[in-house]
Design an enzyme around this catalytic site. Structure first.
Site, PDB file in Angstrom:
ATOM      1  N   ARG A   1       0.834  -1.209   0.000  1.00  0.00           N
ATOM      2  CA  ARG A   1       0.000   0.000   0.000  1.00  0.00           C
ATOM      3  C   ARG A   1       0.867   1.255   0.000  1.00  0.00           C
ATOM      4  O   ARG A   1       0.533   2.255  -0.648  1.00  0.00           O
ATOM      5  CB  ARG A   1      -0.957  -0.016   1.197  1.00  0.00           C
ATOM      6  CG  ARG A   1      -2.001   1.083   1.100  1.00  0.00           C
ATOM      7  CD  ARG A   1      -3.090   0.925   2.138  1.00  0.00           C
ATOM      8  NE  ARG A   1      -2.561   0.988   3.479  1.00  0.00           N
ATOM      9  CZ  ARG A   1      -3.267   0.687   4.574  1.00  0.00           C
ATOM     10  NH1 ARG A   1      -4.529   0.287   4.478  1.00  0.00           N
ATOM     11  NH2 ARG A   1      -2.726   0.787   5.771  1.00  0.00           N
TER      12      ARG A   1
ATOM     13  N   LYS B   1      -2.598   6.497   1.219  1.00  0.00           N
ATOM     14  CA  LYS B   1      -2.491   6.904   2.629  1.00  0.00           C
ATOM     15  C   LYS B   1      -1.548   8.099   2.702  1.00  0.00           C
ATOM     16  O   LYS B   1      -0.379   7.968   3.092  1.00  0.00           O
ATOM     17  CB  LYS B   1      -1.993   5.717   3.459  1.00  0.00           C
ATOM     18  CG  LYS B   1      -2.353   5.817   4.930  1.00  0.00           C
ATOM     19  CD  LYS B   1      -2.239   4.470   5.598  1.00  0.00           C
ATOM     20  CE  LYS B   1      -2.333   4.558   7.093  1.00  0.00           C
ATOM     21  NZ  LYS B   1      -3.585   5.101   7.588  1.00  0.00           N
TER      22      LYS B   1
ATOM     23  N   GLU C   1     -16.091   6.242   4.815  1.00  0.00           N
ATOM     24  CA  GLU C   1     -15.130   5.945   5.878  1.00  0.00           C
ATOM     25  C   GLU C   1     -15.680   6.349   7.240  1.00  0.00           C
ATOM     26  O   GLU C   1     -16.580   7.192   7.329  1.00  0.00           O
ATOM     27  CB  GLU C   1     -13.845   6.769   5.674  1.00  0.00           C
ATOM     28  CG  GLU C   1     -13.100   6.482   4.403  1.00  0.00           C
ATOM     29  CD  GLU C   1     -11.944   5.510   4.596  1.00  0.00           C
ATOM     30  OE1 GLU C   1     -11.998   4.671   5.512  1.00  0.00           O
ATOM     31  OE2 GLU C   1     -11.007   5.604   3.799  1.00  0.00           O
TER      32      GLU C   1
HETATM   33  N1  PLP Z   1      -9.341   4.315   6.538  1.00  0.00           N
HETATM   34  C1  PLP Z   1      -8.493   5.295   6.874  1.00  0.00           C
HETATM   35  C2  PLP Z   1      -8.777   6.675   6.397  1.00  0.00           C
HETATM   36  C3  PLP Z   1      -7.367   5.015   7.666  1.00  0.00           C
HETATM   37  O1  PLP Z   1      -6.523   5.982   8.024  1.00  0.00           O
HETATM   38  C4  PLP Z   1      -7.138   3.691   8.100  1.00  0.00           C
HETATM   39  C5  PLP Z   1      -5.966   3.361   8.895  1.00  0.00           C
HETATM   40  O2  PLP Z   1      -5.001   2.856   8.431  1.00  0.00           O
HETATM   41  C6  PLP Z   1      -8.038   2.699   7.709  1.00  0.00           C
HETATM   42  C7  PLP Z   1      -9.133   3.041   6.932  1.00  0.00           C
HETATM   43  C8  PLP Z   1      -7.819   1.274   8.103  1.00  0.00           C
HETATM   44  O3  PLP Z   1      -6.788   0.681   7.350  1.00  0.00           O
HETATM   45  P1  PLP Z   1      -5.940  -0.503   7.927  1.00  0.00           P
HETATM   46  O4  PLP Z   1      -6.895  -1.566   8.314  1.00  0.00           O
HETATM   47  O5  PLP Z   1      -5.068  -0.923   6.806  1.00  0.00           O
HETATM   48  O6  PLP Z   1      -5.194   0.021   9.086  1.00  0.00           O
HETATM   49  C1  COI Z   2      -4.026   3.303  11.362  1.00  0.00           C
HETATM   50  O1  COI Z   2      -4.967   2.617  11.753  1.00  0.00           O
HETATM   51  O2  COI Z   2      -2.885   2.852  11.237  1.00  0.00           O
HETATM   52  C2  COI Z   2      -4.215   4.683  11.016  1.00  0.00           C
HETATM   53  O3  COI Z   2      -3.587   5.124  10.097  1.00  0.00           O
HETATM   54  C3  COI Z   2      -5.024   5.527  11.852  1.00  0.00           C
HETATM   55  C4  COI Z   2      -4.208   6.714  12.202  1.00  0.00           C
HETATM   56  C5  COI Z   2      -4.370   7.827  11.264  1.00  0.00           C
HETATM   57  C6  COI Z   2      -4.196   7.056  13.612  1.00  0.00           C
END
Ligand code: PLP
Ligand code: COI
Length: 339
Positions: free
Chosen positions: A82, A184, A220
């Site tokens: 990612r 991200k 989201e």
């Molecule tokens: N959506 C957003 C905007 C996020 O910042 C995050 C955090 O990482 C997620 C979703 C969840 O992603 P992940 O499960 O890969 O941590």
């Molecule tokens: C994560 O779950 O890793 C995120 O990126 C959330 C964070 C912005 C605190």
């Protein structure tokens, strides 16, 4: 290695300076060898694109202390991929997957005494990031880059943990339809600060964003993805080019289908059809699985399972996911890297 004086079970999600972080620089077309350093301050040019034009991307993953004392990393290869996508979107040099994973392993090992003990529920949050640095002033990709990985022990991201909390639908968009929502990158989070603050002022855990084109579908839940459980046992989560492809969400889609026998669906989640769901939650690395008690949308407040109790399917998903992460439940092939 020293002991640290931390009340593990009282940890929230706040910065704690740990001993070592990894730092690597990209210059003249290549990454250097990288090294661990004790200095938590970053020294960069005043012209850095990261400071002016938001040329920044990051990741979030966790290390888990298991019952037998070993340490688990959960799907770091997915975070590496990612971050590579985010780098392509912002014209930054990619970090190879093996370099990314090795940097995470080195940082975890060097800060091992900060990993919360098994049974406290707390974990070591790992934050890799890449930023454009070097002397520059025009709107261009940076001449140099810095990649770093640091970490800190954390507890719950949303205050309730497994206790359900409330969310409010925002009138703002966090990302444009064909913008950077699926990457991200720093700008998405800068855009979310004001909506998040307004939600907090009204005593909600965070805000829910709708799709930027029609404002009719959930995208989201703050910095986490949404999921809902229907009456007929479907695990449903939004599909959209402007949401972050959450590694937790894809893991839950798999576990819902292969371990819990639910039908796993990625599709539209209409904000005016919340009644289809008997349970709902937010999922992410930081959020883990945080049950959603209710959603405020304009003048309506919709309650899902209960305002105080976690629903049975959400609880089973939580137990399965956390069981895998902490090494108590067998993981699907390739999900865990053991240290
Ligand atoms: N959506 C957003 C905007 C996020 O910042 C995050 C955090 O990482 C997620 C979703 C969840 O992603 P992940 O499960 O890969 O941590
Ligand atoms: C994560 O779950 O890793 C995120 O990126 C959330 C964070 C912005 C605190």
């Amino acid at each position: 290695m020293g002991k640290v004086d931390i009340k593990w079970s009282e940890l929230g999600f706040s910065y704690i300076k740990t001993d070592y972080r990894y730092l690597s620089y990209w210059k003249d077309g290549k990454w250097d060898d990288g090294e661990l350093t004790k200095d938590n301050q970053v020294h960069i040019s005043e012209g850095s694109t990261a400071l002016h034009y938001g040329q920044t991307a990051f990741e979030g993953l966790k290390a888990y202390r298991c019952k037998d004392g070993s340490i688990n990393l959960f799907r770091p290869d997915e975070n590496a991929k990612r971050l590579q996508n985010s780098c392509r979107r912002l014209l930054m040099p990619e970090i190879p997957t093996d370099v990314f994973i090795q940097a995470c392993l080195d940082v975890v090992k060097a800060n091992e005494h900060f990993i919360p003990p098994y049974g406290t529920g707390a974990t070591l949050y790992i934050r890799p990031y890449i930023v454009g640095v070097g002397d520059n002033i025009g709107v261009n990709p940076a001449p140099e880059y810095l990649f770093s990985v640091f970490c800190m022990p954390v507890g719950n991201y949303f205050k309730g943990g497994l206790a359900p909390t409330n969310f409010i639908v925002s009138e703002y968009d966090r990302a444009a339809g064909n913008g950077t929502g699926a990457a991200k990158v720093g700008g998405n989070y800068a855009a979310s600060l004001l909506p998040g603050e307004e939600a907090h002022q009204r005593k909600f855990s965070d805000c829910i964003y709708l799709d930027p084109q029609t404002h009719t579908k959930i995208e989201e839940v703050g910095a986490a993805n949404f999921f809902g459980i229907t009456k007929d046992n479907q695990f449903v989560t939004p599909l959209s080019p402007s949401i972050l492809p959450s590694i937790t969400k894809y893991s839950l889609l798999y576990l819902a289908e292969h371990r819990l026998g639910l039908k796993a669906v990625e599709g539209d989640v209409a904000i005016n059809k919340l009644g289809e769901f008997v349970e709902a939650g937010a999922c992410g690395t930081a959020a883990v699985i945080s049950p959603i008690a209710g959603i405020q949308y304009k003048d309506d407040f919709h309650v899902f399972y209960s305002e105080t109790e976690v629903g049975p399917v959400t609880r089973r998903l939580y137990d399965e996911l956390c069981g895998i992460q902490f090494g108590d439940v067998e993981a699907p092939e390739g999900w865990i890297i053991k240290i």
